[in-house]
Design a protein around this motif. Sequence first.
Motif, PDB file in Angstrom:
ATOM      1  N   SER A  52      -8.008   2.787  10.328  1.00 53.16           N
ATOM      2  CA  SER A  52      -8.792   3.495  10.009  1.00 53.16           C
ATOM      3  C   SER A  52      -8.285   5.307  10.091  1.00 53.16           C
ATOM      4  N   GLU A  53      -7.404   6.166  10.694  1.00 57.31           N
ATOM      5  CA  GLU A  53      -6.844   7.260  10.799  1.00 57.31           C
ATOM      6  C   GLU A  53      -6.265   7.630   9.496  1.00 57.31           C
ATOM      7  N   LEU A  54      -6.370   7.049   8.324  1.00 59.98           N
ATOM      8  CA  LEU A  54      -5.327   6.887   6.943  1.00 59.98           C
ATOM      9  C   LEU A  54      -7.031   7.864   6.557  1.00 59.98           C
ATOM     10  N   ASP A  55      -6.163   8.734   5.312  1.00 69.65           N
ATOM     11  CA  ASP A  55      -7.522   9.291   4.564  1.00 69.65           C
ATOM     12  C   ASP A  55      -7.770   8.239   3.140  1.00 69.65           C
ATOM     13  N   PRO A  56      -9.180   8.435   2.994  1.00 66.96           N
ATOM     14  CA  PRO A  56      -8.822   6.675   2.192  1.00 66.96           C
ATOM     15  C   PRO A  56      -9.261   7.190   0.785  1.00 66.96           C
ATOM     16  N   ALA A  57      -9.129   8.622   0.728  1.00 74.00           N
ATOM     17  CA  ALA A  57      -8.582   9.514  -1.139  1.00 74.00           C
ATOM     18  C   ALA A  57      -7.793   8.556  -1.519  1.00 74.00           C
TER      19      ALA A  57
ATOM     20  N   TRP B 210      -6.423   6.065  -0.988  1.00 68.65           N
ATOM     21  CA  TRP B 210      -6.713   4.100  -1.794  1.00 68.65           C
ATOM     22  C   TRP B 210      -7.393   4.499  -2.352  1.00 68.65           C
TER      23      TRP B 210
ATOM     24  N   HIS C 159     -10.291   8.660  10.778  1.00 66.60           N
ATOM     25  CA  HIS C 159     -10.436   9.305   9.376  1.00 66.60           C
ATOM     26  C   HIS C 159     -11.773  10.325   9.513  1.00 66.60           C
TER      27      HIS C 159
ATOM     28  N   GLY D  20     -12.910  10.739   6.036  1.00 65.18           N
ATOM     29  CA  GLY D  20     -13.565  10.514   5.143  1.00 65.18           C
ATOM     30  C   GLY D  20     -13.803   9.027   4.755  1.00 65.18           C
ATOM     31  N   TRP D  21     -14.218   8.458   5.581  1.00 61.58           N
ATOM     32  CA  TRP D  21     -14.343   6.912   5.147  1.00 61.58           C
ATOM     33  C   TRP D  21     -15.411   7.041   5.174  1.00 61.58           C
TER      34      TRP D  21
ATOM     35  N   ASP E 291     -17.774   8.958   3.759  1.00 61.59           N
ATOM     36  CA  ASP E 291     -18.196   9.463   2.359  1.00 61.59           C
ATOM     37  C   ASP E 291     -17.524   8.059   1.261  1.00 61.59           C
ATOM     38  N   ALA E 292     -15.951   7.187   1.860  1.00 58.54           N
ATOM     39  CA  ALA E 292     -15.445   6.471   0.600  1.00 58.54           C
ATOM     40  C   ALA E 292     -16.939   5.385   1.025  1.00 58.54           C
TER      41      ALA E 292
END
Length: 206
Positions: A9-14, A16, A31, A33-34, A36-37
């Motif tokens: 969950s620390e990874l940037d979702p963009a 992916w 991260h 950004g999840w 918004d994803a």
Amino acid sequence: MRFLPLLSSELDPAPWAGFAAVELVWSADGHPGWGDALRQGRQVHAVHLPSLPWGSGLLEAAGAAGREGLGWDFLVIPAAAPLGREARSAFLGTLAVLLEIFQGRGPKVALRPAPGAAPALAALLREVRGEAVGFCWDADLDADLEAVSDRILTAVGSPLDDFSALRRLGYRWNMALPSTDPAETAETIARLRAVWPEVLFPEVHP
């Protein structure tokens, strides 16, 4: 079965964005950004907690993951067989609280057994009538598949695993693959789909 990435969950979702659904290994430093994803239609099928002692720390981690609004279907918890009265009490007490929290509106709980622990965990759940709790398959579970064959809710694998036993059972849901690189993961999933096509009917009936 559907193959999808298992990400921190620390990874940037963009990067992916090409994957409509993923599973997440939970970290308190997830991260941002999840959120918004998810609003853009992405799905988080399951959240996998780290290995934690059964008790307040595990409940806090599950609660923190729930507050992120990820909309997950399964909460996957690593589990060894509890040995002794105190360990058994902590295990069952924590499970009871989780089931009460999520009853009717939240994710199902799936235990990911330590190697060799599945028969004892399955027996304990039968003893306390814990029908609502299932299991997360991984390759180590094949040796004890008979004990949990009717309670597999989700799965974690690798490109080198043999999924024949799951196919025989008719398992057709998600197989999460620990992943760090989107392009490499897309290639791996395409290859695995060709080797392990969708299951239509079980070859055996649990």
